[in-house]
Design a protein around this motif. Structure first.
Motif, short mmCIF file in Angstrom:
data_model
loop_
_atom_site.label_atom_id
_atom_site.label_comp_id
_atom_site.label_asym_id
_atom_site.label_seq_id
_atom_site.Cartn_x
_atom_site.Cartn_y
_atom_site.Cartn_z
N PRO A 141 -36.32 -39.58 -44.30
CA PRO A 141 -36.35 -40.62 -45.47
C PRO A 141 -35.95 -41.95 -45.35
O PRO A 141 -35.89 -42.46 -44.14
N CYS A 142 -35.99 -42.85 -45.66
CA CYS A 142 -36.09 -43.98 -46.24
C CYS A 142 -34.67 -44.02 -46.53
O CYS A 142 -34.00 -44.18 -47.75
N VAL A 143 -33.77 -45.17 -45.65
CA VAL A 143 -32.71 -44.83 -45.54
C VAL A 143 -32.42 -46.86 -46.33
O VAL A 143 -31.26 -46.25 -45.70
N CYS A 144 -32.85 -47.22 -46.83
CA CYS A 144 -33.09 -48.20 -46.92
C CYS A 144 -31.52 -47.89 -47.81
O CYS A 144 -31.31 -47.31 -48.81
N VAL A 145 -30.82 -49.89 -48.32
CA VAL A 145 -29.92 -50.24 -48.91
C VAL A 145 -30.27 -51.04 -50.03
O VAL A 145 -30.66 -51.81 -49.83
N ALA A 146 -30.94 -50.97 -51.07
CA ALA A 146 -31.58 -52.00 -51.95
C ALA A 146 -30.20 -52.11 -52.68
O ALA A 146 -29.51 -51.89 -53.61
N LEU A 164 -23.41 -44.10 -49.45
CA LEU A 164 -24.39 -43.45 -50.26
C LEU A 164 -25.91 -43.22 -49.55
O LEU A 164 -26.06 -41.62 -49.10
N ALA A 165 -26.41 -44.02 -49.03
CA ALA A 165 -27.56 -43.74 -48.47
C ALA A 165 -27.37 -43.35 -46.61
O ALA A 165 -27.72 -42.56 -46.07
N THR A 168 -24.24 -53.37 -43.69
CA THR A 168 -24.74 -53.45 -44.68
C THR A 168 -25.65 -52.32 -45.02
O THR A 168 -25.72 -50.42 -45.48
N ASP A 169 -26.30 -53.05 -44.10
CA ASP A 169 -27.92 -51.72 -43.99
C ASP A 169 -27.86 -51.14 -42.68
O ASP A 169 -29.35 -50.09 -42.27
N LEU A 170 -27.03 -51.57 -41.47
CA LEU A 170 -27.15 -50.12 -40.25
C LEU A 170 -26.34 -49.42 -40.36
O LEU A 170 -26.58 -47.72 -39.79
N PRO A 171 -25.37 -48.90 -41.00
CA PRO A 171 -24.48 -47.90 -41.09
C PRO A 171 -25.17 -46.31 -41.41
O PRO A 171 -25.13 -45.54 -40.77
N PRO A 172 -26.38 -46.84 -42.88
CA PRO A 172 -28.14 -45.32 -42.67
C PRO A 172 -28.40 -44.61 -41.27
O PRO A 172 -28.60 -43.59 -40.94
N TYR A 173 -28.61 -45.58 -40.57
CA TYR A 173 -29.09 -45.51 -39.49
C TYR A 173 -28.58 -44.74 -38.38
O TYR A 173 -28.55 -43.88 -37.38
N THR A 174 -26.46 -45.27 -38.00
CA THR A 174 -25.81 -44.19 -37.28
C THR A 174 -25.40 -43.20 -37.82
O THR A 174 -25.65 -42.24 -37.14
N ALA A 175 -25.96 -42.82 -39.18
CA ALA A 175 -25.52 -41.12 -39.54
C ALA A 175 -27.21 -40.86 -39.42
O ALA A 175 -26.62 -39.20 -39.03
N ALA A 176 -27.87 -41.13 -39.40
CA ALA A 176 -29.01 -40.66 -39.75
C ALA A 176 -29.85 -40.19 -37.83
O ALA A 176 -29.19 -39.24 -37.64
#
Length: 424
Positions: A306-311, A329-330, A391-399
């Motif tokens: 998935p795209c996990v960017c934070v728009a 959320l992301a 802001t932008d790194l947390p979704p990668y940590t989760a993935a």
């Protein structure tokens, strides 16, 4: 990596009764017997109405008999009106005659009245080797005065005795052995990803360049845009990969994000921004599980999602790819998507390797910083390191926490405000 070393999953998966067909046991390394073809037209002939082709790739055990299928087809699909004789003979390649294979020659014949699609078999005996070997080739020439002769074939026989094939060894040792055998050119080939359209017309390029992966970009489909057509196309590429010296299987990827969008008739769901609006991670996981099932059914084991960017700016041209503007959320929905794509076992015929993208902060780009033809969906993120980390790194940590198999780098840039703007 272990799964890739243990077996090259043959990609053919048929969508039958709602379930994908089980993969054929794969081959990793083997002796290869290349079959070349040549047509010798009859003098003064107006042009043959028949075409003879050979099986592109045949997989057999070391020491077994390789059986190359030769097929005759007529231009109008009807039966042959005249006999067709096809002469064959082995030549000299990297394999040694009599030691690695039994040199031979012969003729296969198709009688008048044979239906279009009639097959004959050429048998080439290989001889079992006492020690480990990589691929070797034996050219076999096909000639016919009665018909055109089309594409050739490669017979691939399982190799043995090489450490990287030994499942009893630790993966690290197997990888070290494999890398130690690779030339620089082979390493470059494995790091190269070609677009399907660039090799579809010349699939032998997969073998010649030792390509490691192929992708389908948006709208890039085989001529037969059905699950079977996709599987046949990917099988063909995989067979060429297994005809290389080391027989490293390739991996095929596609942008199956909210559906296998390139496939005619695929189920298409709301994009990530719509899925994000549900605030339902279980629903997202179920949705991507469906996408994974339809994608794998076409023979594709890897999705660029998935795209996990934070728009953070709705004017960004890829806002629809984001689950939303909040990193939490992301993170939650991105991890749920990874779990849906990959499942509990990547070797399941309902799983695909997931990709977290685009690293990093592509959804946080400043409006108006894009260049050339990409002024909207690309640009420069102008933020502090602390902001990006928050802001932008947390979704990668989760993935990564749920085991995402790959990460795609961004097409955008970052210009840290910590040291002043102007040096992205």
């Amino acid at each position: 990596m272990s799964a890739i070393l243990d077996r090259s999953h043959r990609s053919r998966r048929r969508a039958r009764n709602g379930r994908a067909r089980t993969a054929v046991p794969a081959v990793l390394t083997a002796v290869a017997l290349a079959v070349t073809v040549q047509s010798v037209p009859a003098a003064g002939a107006a042009g043959p109405a028949a075409l003879v082709t050979a099986t592109p790739v045949v997989l057999v055990e070391d020491g077994d008999t390789a059986r190359v299928t030769v097929t005759v087809e007529t231009a109008d699909g009807g039966a042959l009106t005249a006999p067709v004789a096809v002469r064959w003979r082995t030549g000299s390649g990297t394999a040694t005659a009599d030691a690695d294979y039994a040199a031979g020659a012969g003729t296969v014949e198709f009688a008048p009245g044979s239906p279009s699609g009639t097959e004959r078999t050429i048998a080439i005996r290989t001889r079992e080797s006492a020690s480990g070997e990589t691929a070797e080739t034996v050219p076999v020439r096909l000639e016919s005065r009665d018909a055109d002769v089309g594409a050739g074939a490669t017979v691939v026989v399982r190799a043995h005795g090489l450490p990287y094939l030994d499942r009893r060894l630790p993966v690290r040792k197997r990888v070290a052995d494999l890398l130690g055998r690779m030339t620089l050119a082979e390493k470059v080939g494995q790091m190269t990803q070609a677009e399907r359209a660039n090799v579809a017309g010349d699939p032998d390029a997969v073998t010649e360049l030792g390509l490691g992966s192929i992708l389908s970009g948006g709208g890039s489909t085989p001529a037969d845009n059905t699950p079977e057509g996709w599987a046949d196309t990917i099988d063909g590429f995989q067979e060429r990969a297994l005809a290389t010296r080391l027989q490293i299987p390739l991996i095929y990827g596609v942008d199956s994000v909210h559906g296998h969008g390139n496939l005619a008739g695929a189920t298409i769901l709301p994009h990530n921004i719509g899925l994000g609006a549900t605030r339902d991670p279980l629903l997202v996981a179920r949705a991507e599980r469906m996408v994974a099932t339809e994608t794998r059914a076409t023979g594709i084991p890897w999705t660029f999602a998935p795209c996990v960017c934070v728009a953070r700016d709705d004017r960004w041209g890829r806002t629809y790819e984001s689950f939303g503007e909040h990193p939490a959320l992301a993170s939650v929905l991105g991890a749920a998507a990874v779990a849906g794509f990959q499942g509990s076992r990547l070797d399941s015929n309902r799983s695909v390797l997931a990709t977290a993208k685009h690293f990093v902060a592509d959804g946080d780009t400043a409006f108006g910083t894009g260049e050339g033809d990409y002024t909207i969906d690309q640009g420069i993120t102008q933020q502090s390191r602390a902001h990006v980390a928050r802001t932008d790194l947390p979704p990668y940590t989760a993935a990564l926490a749920v085991g995402v198999g790959s990460v795609m780098p961004s097409f955008s840039s970052v210009d840290w405000t910590d040291d002043g703007l102007g040096n992205p």
